[in-house]
Design a protein around this motif. Structure first.
Motif, PDB file in Angstrom:
ATOM      1  N   LEU A  86       0.763  -6.991   6.915  1.00 16.42           N
ATOM      2  CA  LEU A  86       0.275  -6.859   8.173  1.00 16.42           C
ATOM      3  C   LEU A  86       0.781  -5.508   8.445  1.00 16.42           C
ATOM      4  CD1 LEU A  86      -0.670  -7.497  10.913  1.00 16.42           C
ATOM      5  CD2 LEU A  86       1.288  -8.567  11.671  1.00 16.42           C
ATOM      6  N   PHE A  87      -0.011  -4.600   8.596  1.00 16.90           N
ATOM      7  CA  PHE A  87       0.376  -2.992   8.774  1.00 16.90           C
ATOM      8  C   PHE A  87       0.064  -2.712  10.395  1.00 16.90           C
ATOM      9  CE2 PHE A  87      -0.132  -3.477   4.650  1.00 16.90           C
ATOM     10  CZ  PHE A  87       0.566  -2.117   3.824  1.00 16.90           C
ATOM     11  N   GLU A  88       1.156  -2.045  11.014  1.00 17.87           N
ATOM     12  CA  GLU A  88       1.189  -1.826  12.304  1.00 17.87           C
ATOM     13  C   GLU A  88       0.398  -0.474  12.699  1.00 17.87           C
ATOM     14  OE1 GLU A  88       4.157  -3.042  15.839  1.00 17.87           O
ATOM     15  OE2 GLU A  88       4.692  -1.099  14.799  1.00 17.87           O
ATOM     16  N   GLY A  89      -0.569  -0.363  13.400  1.00 15.89           N
ATOM     17  CA  GLY A  89      -1.077   0.783  13.880  1.00 15.89           C
ATOM     18  C   GLY A  89      -1.635   1.804  12.839  1.00 15.89           C
ATOM     19  N   VAL A  90      -2.194   1.234  11.743  1.00 17.33           N
ATOM     20  CA  VAL A  90      -2.798   1.880  10.737  1.00 17.33           C
ATOM     21  C   VAL A  90      -4.224   2.086  11.065  1.00 17.33           C
ATOM     22  CG1 VAL A  90      -3.373   2.113   8.248  1.00 17.33           C
ATOM     23  CG2 VAL A  90      -1.045   1.473   8.991  1.00 17.33           C
ATOM     24  N   GLU A  91      -5.004   3.199  11.038  1.00 15.14           N
ATOM     25  CA  GLU A  91      -6.073   3.304  11.368  1.00 15.14           C
ATOM     26  C   GLU A  91      -7.046   3.170  10.418  1.00 15.14           C
ATOM     27  OE1 GLU A  91      -7.451   3.666  14.418  1.00 15.14           O
ATOM     28  OE2 GLU A  91      -5.370   3.923  15.375  1.00 15.14           O
ATOM     29  N   ARG A  92      -8.444   3.200  10.619  1.00 13.93           N
ATOM     30  CA  ARG A  92      -9.353   2.763   9.679  1.00 13.93           C
ATOM     31  C   ARG A  92      -9.387   3.860   8.329  1.00 13.93           C
ATOM     32  NH1 ARG A  92     -14.818   0.609  10.462  1.00 13.93           N
ATOM     33  NH2 ARG A  92     -16.157   1.250   8.887  1.00 13.93           N
ATOM     34  N   GLN A  93      -9.376   5.130   8.732  1.00 11.91           N
ATOM     35  CA  GLN A  93      -9.315   6.311   7.595  1.00 11.91           C
ATOM     36  C   GLN A  93      -8.151   6.075   6.811  1.00 11.91           C
ATOM     37  OE1 GLN A  93     -10.473  10.154   9.096  1.00 11.91           O
ATOM     38  NE2 GLN A  93     -10.005  11.012   6.718  1.00 11.91           N
ATOM     39  N   LYS A  94      -6.761   6.045   7.566  1.00  6.84           N
ATOM     40  CA  LYS A  94      -5.499   5.989   6.723  1.00  6.84           C
ATOM     41  C   LYS A  94      -5.745   4.482   5.900  1.00  6.84           C
ATOM     42  CE  LYS A  94      -3.121   8.330   6.788  1.00  6.84           C
ATOM     43  NZ  LYS A  94      -2.849   9.593   6.054  1.00  6.84           N
ATOM     44  N   ALA A  95      -6.099   3.457   6.226  1.00  7.35           N
ATOM     45  CA  ALA A  95      -6.290   2.374   5.583  1.00  7.35           C
ATOM     46  C   ALA A  95      -6.876   2.477   4.277  1.00  7.35           C
ATOM     47  CB  ALA A  95      -6.854   1.131   6.209  1.00  7.35           C
ATOM     48  N   VAL A 111      -3.973  -6.540   6.607  1.00  4.22           N
ATOM     49  CA  VAL A 111      -4.386  -6.857   8.000  1.00  4.22           C
ATOM     50  C   VAL A 111      -3.733  -5.861   8.963  1.00  4.22           C
ATOM     51  CG1 VAL A 111      -4.185  -8.340  10.017  1.00  4.22           C
ATOM     52  CG2 VAL A 111      -4.665  -9.217   7.468  1.00  4.22           C
ATOM     53  N   ARG A 112      -4.740  -5.028   9.736  1.00  5.06           N
ATOM     54  CA  ARG A 112      -4.226  -3.874  10.368  1.00  5.06           C
ATOM     55  C   ARG A 112      -4.176  -4.333  11.981  1.00  5.06           C
ATOM     56  NH1 ARG A 112      -7.740  -0.111  10.821  1.00  5.06           N
ATOM     57  NH2 ARG A 112      -9.509  -1.251   9.893  1.00  5.06           N
ATOM     58  N   GLU A 117      -4.429  -1.434  21.213  1.00  7.46           N
ATOM     59  CA  GLU A 117      -4.596  -2.907  21.833  1.00  7.46           C
ATOM     60  C   GLU A 117      -3.831  -3.712  21.326  1.00  7.46           C
ATOM     61  OE1 GLU A 117      -8.220  -5.812  23.573  1.00  7.46           O
ATOM     62  OE2 GLU A 117      -8.627  -3.949  22.639  1.00  7.46           O
ATOM     63  N   ARG A 118      -2.909  -4.476  21.884  1.00  6.59           N
ATOM     64  CA  ARG A 118      -1.951  -5.277  21.140  1.00  6.59           C
ATOM     65  C   ARG A 118      -2.492  -6.601  20.942  1.00  6.59           C
ATOM     66  NH1 ARG A 118       3.368  -5.810  20.521  1.00  6.59           N
ATOM     67  NH2 ARG A 118       4.297  -7.738  20.334  1.00  6.59           N
ATOM     68  N   GLY A 119      -2.378  -7.076  19.610  1.00  2.00           N
ATOM     69  CA  GLY A 119      -2.994  -8.320  19.328  1.00  2.00           C
ATOM     70  C   GLY A 119      -4.461  -8.427  18.683  1.00  2.00           C
TER      71      GLY A 119
END
Length: 272
Positions: A86-95, A111-112, A117-119
């Protein structure tokens, strides 16, 4: 499946959704080389996993899991990782950049959690390219990607898709960057997250299972071998995939009238 809600049994080693931010809240992954190559030789490189030693506002003191090198890094250059996947705050391109690093194979995933938006979560999976799936949440807090398959927690969802693709581009194999982290010493800390895999009975020599030779070079004890042999004799030629499915299903009546939907190809592209 329609109105049937399914969740996998929790016998694996992935932590439950009720404690997503538990014992591993001191692990981060580097999002970009620091310092940048234009400034000097990077101390930490993108994809490297670090352990947080101290958080001092903008600067965090960290220790590399791979090299044990200690130093400071801006918190904007890292993302927290919980339970290995579970990765916090990783955007699509960085993923996509992280999943395409060497060491990740087909089926590597994360899982990002949305930074805005929390949750709100998405699943990113490496296959021929990187595919992103939005994870939806019902009013009763159950999760789903396809309306025909809902899960009580993210753990159940990950465990299920590790065994079955069920409309994803492929089955999940291992968390992103897990191949870049050396095994933990049991005496110094908790073991790393290990995705559950089912035992393949077809690869077992049945003659060894029922052997009564106490001096045989067999890792299975006499009593356990007898128990396993009994299981094998009753299981016969039953399809292993059906056995897995039956043992993992946990059905309950749904209060939600979900639309009928074939699993075919899931087309729920994540927007972050």
């Amino acid at each position: 499946m329609g109105n049937i809600m399914r969740g996998g049994s929790s016998t694996g080693k992935v932590n439950t959704d009720s404690s997503l931010k538990g014992s591993e809240d001191d692990m981060v992954v580097v999002l970009q080389d620091y310092p940048s190559p234009e400034i000097g030789e990077p101390i930490y490189r993108m994809g490297e996993k670090l352990r947080i030693l101290a958080q001092e506002a903008y600067w965090w003191r960290v220790c590399s899991v791979q090299t044990q090198k200690e130093n400071y890094i801006p918190n904007s250059h890292v993302a927290k990782v919980y339970h290995g996947w579970l990765f916090e705050g990783v955007e699509r391109q960085k993923a996509e950049e992280l999943l395409c690093l060497p060491g990740n194979r087909a089926g590597s995933f994360m899982v990002r959690q949305s930074a805005r938006e929390r949750g709100v979560y998405s699943l990113s999976v490496k296959h021929r390219n990187v595919k992103h799936y939005r994870i939806f949440r019902l009013d009763n807090s159950w999760y789903y990607i396809s309306p025909g398959l809902t899960f009580q927690c993210l753990e159940d969802m990950i465990n299920h898709y590790c065994d079955f693709a069920d409309g994803l581009c492929c089955a999940l194999t291992s968390p992103c960057l897990s191949g870049m982290t050396p095994p933990s010493d049991a005496s110094t800390g908790a073991p790393p997250v290990v995705m559950r895999r089912n035992f393949d009975w077809k690869k077992i020599d049945r003659g060894q299972l029922v052997s009564t030779d106490n001096h045989s070079d067999n890792m299975v004890s006499y009593g356990v071998r007898n128990s396993i042999a009994a299981y094998v004799s009753f299981s016969g030629s039953q399809n292993s995939a059906q056995t897995r499915a039956q043992s993992r299903k946990k059905k309950s009546k749904s209060l939600y009238a979900l639309p009928e939907n074939s699993l075919g190809n899931i087309d729920y592209e994540a927007d972050f």
